[in-house]
Design a protein around this motif. Structure first.
Motif, PDB file in Angstrom:
ATOM      1  N   GLY A 131       0.657  -1.176   0.128  1.00  0.00           N
ATOM      2  CA  GLY A 131       0.056   0.121  -0.047  1.00  0.00           C
ATOM      3  C   GLY A 131       0.827   1.292   0.016  1.00  0.00           C
ATOM      4  O   GLY A 131       2.056   1.215  -0.113  1.00  0.00           O
ATOM      5  N   SER A 143      -3.887   4.042   1.403  1.00  0.00           N
ATOM      6  CA  SER A 143      -4.636   3.348   0.177  1.00  0.00           C
ATOM      7  C   SER A 143      -3.761   2.277  -0.281  1.00  0.00           C
ATOM      8  O   SER A 143      -2.529   2.023  -0.106  1.00  0.00           O
ATOM      9  CB  SER A 143      -4.686   4.407  -0.754  1.00  0.00           C
ATOM     10  OG  SER A 143      -5.477   5.575  -0.434  1.00  0.00           O
ATOM     11  N   ARG A 145      -4.372  -1.889  -2.490  1.00  0.00           N
ATOM     12  CA  ARG A 145      -5.078  -3.271  -2.608  1.00  0.00           C
ATOM     13  C   ARG A 145      -4.102  -4.351  -2.052  1.00  0.00           C
ATOM     14  O   ARG A 145      -2.945  -4.531  -2.660  1.00  0.00           O
ATOM     15  CB  ARG A 145      -5.483  -3.511  -4.026  1.00  0.00           C
ATOM     16  CG  ARG A 145      -6.157  -4.945  -4.451  1.00  0.00           C
ATOM     17  CD  ARG A 145      -6.657  -4.665  -5.818  1.00  0.00           C
ATOM     18  NE  ARG A 145      -7.267  -6.188  -6.362  1.00  0.00           N
ATOM     19  CZ  ARG A 145      -8.047  -6.482  -7.198  1.00  0.00           C
ATOM     20  NH1 ARG A 145      -8.373  -5.364  -7.819  1.00  0.00           N
ATOM     21  NH2 ARG A 145      -8.310  -7.714  -7.447  1.00  0.00           N
ATOM     22  N   TRP A 146      -4.539  -5.181  -1.268  1.00  0.00           N
ATOM     23  CA  TRP A 146      -3.677  -6.084  -0.516  1.00  0.00           C
ATOM     24  C   TRP A 146      -4.297  -7.346  -0.873  1.00  0.00           C
ATOM     25  O   TRP A 146      -5.208  -7.804  -0.748  1.00  0.00           O
ATOM     26  CB  TRP A 146      -3.702  -5.863   1.011  1.00  0.00           C
ATOM     27  CG  TRP A 146      -2.965  -4.903   1.546  1.00  0.00           C
ATOM     28  CD1 TRP A 146      -1.461  -4.998   2.074  1.00  0.00           C
ATOM     29  CD2 TRP A 146      -3.095  -3.371   1.605  1.00  0.00           C
ATOM     30  NE1 TRP A 146      -1.191  -3.761   2.769  1.00  0.00           N
ATOM     31  CE2 TRP A 146      -2.110  -2.793   2.335  1.00  0.00           C
ATOM     32  CE3 TRP A 146      -4.294  -2.773   1.338  1.00  0.00           C
ATOM     33  CZ2 TRP A 146      -2.070  -1.413   2.516  1.00  0.00           C
ATOM     34  CZ3 TRP A 146      -4.277  -1.072   1.504  1.00  0.00           C
ATOM     35  CH2 TRP A 146      -3.155  -0.524   2.175  1.00  0.00           C
ATOM     36  N   TYR A 184     -12.658  -0.920   4.357  1.00  0.00           N
ATOM     37  CA  TYR A 184     -11.924  -1.667   2.962  1.00  0.00           C
ATOM     38  C   TYR A 184     -13.195  -2.380   2.376  1.00  0.00           C
ATOM     39  O   TYR A 184     -14.282  -2.886   3.054  1.00  0.00           O
ATOM     40  CB  TYR A 184     -10.910  -2.582   3.618  1.00  0.00           C
ATOM     41  CG  TYR A 184     -11.200  -3.627   4.593  1.00  0.00           C
ATOM     42  CD1 TYR A 184     -11.560  -4.913   4.236  1.00  0.00           C
ATOM     43  CD2 TYR A 184     -10.710  -3.286   6.058  1.00  0.00           C
ATOM     44  CE1 TYR A 184     -11.830  -5.816   5.222  1.00  0.00           C
ATOM     45  CE2 TYR A 184     -11.037  -4.463   7.005  1.00  0.00           C
ATOM     46  CZ  TYR A 184     -11.554  -5.662   6.602  1.00  0.00           C
ATOM     47  OH  TYR A 184     -11.614  -6.537   7.400  1.00  0.00           O
ATOM     48  N   LYS A 185     -12.878  -2.731   1.076  1.00  0.00           N
ATOM     49  CA  LYS A 185     -13.770  -3.303   0.322  1.00  0.00           C
ATOM     50  C   LYS A 185     -13.074  -4.747   0.103  1.00  0.00           C
ATOM     51  O   LYS A 185     -11.917  -4.764  -0.379  1.00  0.00           O
ATOM     52  CB  LYS A 185     -13.831  -2.665  -1.038  1.00  0.00           C
ATOM     53  CG  LYS A 185     -14.895  -3.366  -1.990  1.00  0.00           C
ATOM     54  CD  LYS A 185     -15.318  -2.633  -3.321  1.00  0.00           C
ATOM     55  CE  LYS A 185     -13.877  -2.295  -4.285  1.00  0.00           C
ATOM     56  NZ  LYS A 185     -14.415  -1.441  -5.385  1.00  0.00           N
ATOM     57  N   ILE A 187     -12.532  -8.043  -2.492  1.00  0.00           N
ATOM     58  CA  ILE A 187     -12.413  -8.223  -3.920  1.00  0.00           C
ATOM     59  C   ILE A 187     -12.413  -9.733  -3.934  1.00  0.00           C
ATOM     60  O   ILE A 187     -11.414 -10.252  -3.838  1.00  0.00           O
ATOM     61  CB  ILE A 187     -11.407  -7.532  -4.634  1.00  0.00           C
ATOM     62  CG1 ILE A 187     -11.568  -5.965  -4.412  1.00  0.00           C
ATOM     63  CG2 ILE A 187     -11.321  -7.756  -5.970  1.00  0.00           C
ATOM     64  CD1 ILE A 187     -10.358  -5.249  -4.776  1.00  0.00           C
ATOM     65  N   SER A 202      -8.822 -10.491  -2.037  1.00  0.00           N
ATOM     66  CA  SER A 202      -8.052  -9.158  -1.863  1.00  0.00           C
ATOM     67  C   SER A 202      -8.916  -7.878  -1.074  1.00  0.00           C
ATOM     68  O   SER A 202     -10.024  -8.205  -1.126  1.00  0.00           O
ATOM     69  CB  SER A 202      -7.772  -8.572  -3.278  1.00  0.00           C
ATOM     70  OG  SER A 202      -6.780  -9.273  -3.797  1.00  0.00           O
ATOM     71  N   GLU A 204      -9.377  -3.904  -0.525  1.00  0.00           N
ATOM     72  CA  GLU A 204      -8.959  -2.715  -1.317  1.00  0.00           C
ATOM     73  C   GLU A 204      -9.309  -1.232  -0.095  1.00  0.00           C
ATOM     74  O   GLU A 204     -10.396  -1.333   0.412  1.00  0.00           O
ATOM     75  CB  GLU A 204      -9.573  -2.443  -2.258  1.00  0.00           C
ATOM     76  CG  GLU A 204      -9.214  -1.117  -3.269  1.00  0.00           C
ATOM     77  CD  GLU A 204      -9.630  -1.107  -4.735  1.00  0.00           C
ATOM     78  OE1 GLU A 204      -9.038  -0.826  -5.444  1.00  0.00           O
ATOM     79  OE2 GLU A 204     -11.096  -1.014  -4.651  1.00  0.00           O
ATOM     80  N   LYS A 206      -8.975   2.854   0.449  1.00  0.00           N
ATOM     81  CA  LYS A 206      -8.866   3.976  -0.279  1.00  0.00           C
ATOM     82  C   LYS A 206      -9.243   5.347   0.678  1.00  0.00           C
ATOM     83  O   LYS A 206      -9.962   5.633   1.299  1.00  0.00           O
ATOM     84  CB  LYS A 206     -10.079   4.544  -1.354  1.00  0.00           C
ATOM     85  CG  LYS A 206      -9.834   3.464  -2.692  1.00  0.00           C
ATOM     86  CD  LYS A 206     -10.852   3.831  -3.607  1.00  0.00           C
ATOM     87  CE  LYS A 206     -10.876   2.866  -4.762  1.00  0.00           C
ATOM     88  NZ  LYS A 206     -11.839   3.173  -6.004  1.00  0.00           N
TER      89      LYS A 206
END
Length: 401
Positions: A131, A143, A145-146, A184-185, A187, A202, A204, A206
């Protein structure tokens, strides 16, 4: 809920023997559901709830926050049992359960944020430092995407990895930041050939604010007033947990091989497969690899406990060697399962044969960064020859000695 009330609720903590027996009792059910879990690409909520009820997520949790604050070896033994039933379930238990240990490294405000109202909350993670951040008053804006956040559907928070840099851009720390689910979102990109049931999707983020007190270094190993059970290095506790789940998987393959070979008859000559010297040789050598891996992980825990219980840090020379001891588990367990699989002939390749699933799971698990025995062997060899250690692995110091 006050700390006093929490401690009263959990005053009758289970013993190590009780917890291990509970884990053993799960094995038949997990074995039956392993195919379903793989197909659905996630461990179902009822299994995670059962693990929570059994107390597995409290083993490493600080007593102040409702946990059992036990030696990590107890957790490792539980994982070694769960892995015999379902690789993905054991992996989720490992990931979600090891994070409670991290709270022993954190500011009490972070513990209050997560467990202030409910000390059964569990936490997911993704540690790769992928990140970006910028410093602001009191913390960071992050921010990114992990990837590969195992069991993330069950976590209400997540630890996310980050590399901090000095003003000149050089790395000066590796940290884990604690982020709530609302920031976080998830995915759904987990489409893999092994450990498919772990749901390692994953996450994400922001522009989320993370207070500085909700972060801890994963490499800055130094003395503090934290409890004895939190004086081990982050690498040892987390990496050994990964290895313990792999040991369980490999033992499950041994169990399954024995079940199949006891009744199997060679189709070409009608002789029982169990009478073949090659079957017996492979089984014996596979079991030896699994047993030696188990013994090594538990020996490491025992030896390092002597240091932490006397309020000492584990010496650097020990930690460098330990990392290779831990990493070799993946390779040796993979070898063990392959030895067995090659004796199953064509029957082993069918999808309804549990051995092929365990083989795929162990191959996937042994690809985890904690099982990198190649680089780790070179690091140990170089260290023994007087070379500097890689930065950001054992210390924030660019070249610890």
């Amino acid at each position: 809920m006050s700390t006093a009330i929490k401690q009263d609720i959990h005053k009758d903590n289970p013993t190590e023997e009780t917890l291990v027996e509970r884990a053993k009792a799960f094995v038949p059910m997990l074995r039956e559901r392993a195919a379903e879990i793989e197909k659905n690409r996630a461990v179902p909520a009822d299994i995670i709830a059962a693990f929570r009820e059994a107390g597995f997520f409290r083993i490493l949790q600080p007593a102040r926050w409702g946990g059992y604050e036990m030696n990590p070896s107890v957790f490792y033994k539980v994982l070694m049992e769960l892995g015999r039933g379902c690789s993905s379930s054991a992996w989720n238990a490992m990931i979600l359960g090891v994070h409670t240990w991290e709270f022993g490294l954190l500011d009490s405000r972070a513990c209050e944020d997560v467990w202030g109202k409910d000390d059964s909350v569990i936490v997911a993670s993704s540690y790769p430092p992928v990140g970006t951040y910028r410093r602001v008053d009191g913390g960071y804006i992050v921010s990114g995407r992990w990837p590969t956040s195992s069991g993330t559907d069950h976590g209400q928070w997540a630890f996310l990895g980050m590399t901090l840099k000095a003003e000149d851009g050089t790395p000066n720390d590796r940290i884990a930041m604690l982020v709530p689910r609302s920031d976080y979102k998830i995915i759904d990109d987990w489409h893999v050939f092994g450990l498919a049931g772990t749901g390692s999707k994953s996450v994400e983020v922001k522009d989320a604010f993370v207070p500085e007190y909700r972060a801890h270094s994963t490499v800055d190993y130094r003395m503090s007033d934290r409890g004895d059970m939190y004086l081990y290095s982050f690498q040892q506790v987390f990496y050994s947990a990964v290895s313990s789940s792999i040991i369980g998987m490999a033992q499950g393959a041994v169990d399954e091989f024995i079940r199949q070979m006891r009744t199997r008859v060679n189709s070409s000559n009608g002789v029982r497969a169990a009478l073949s010297p090659y079957v017996k040789d492979r089984l014996g050598n596979a079991q030896a690899r699994v047993r030696s891996s188990r013994a090594r992980i538990l020996h490491i825990a025992q030896e390092t406990t002597r240091y932490v219980e006397s309020r000492q840090l584990v010496p650097l020379s020990e930690r460098v060697a330990i990392n290779l001891d831990i990493a070799r588990v993946g390779r040796e367990c993979e070898e063990a399962v392959m030895l067995l699989f090659k004796a199953t002939s064509a029957r082993g390749i069918y999808l309804d044969n549990p051995l092929q699933r365990t083989l795929r799971d162990v191959i996937a698990a042994s690809n985890h960064i904690t099982q990198n025995a190649d680089d780790t062997a070179g690091i140990l060899g170089g260290y023994l020859l007087g070379e500097p250690l890689p930065p950001m692995l054992f210390s924030r110091d660019p070249s610890p000695q």
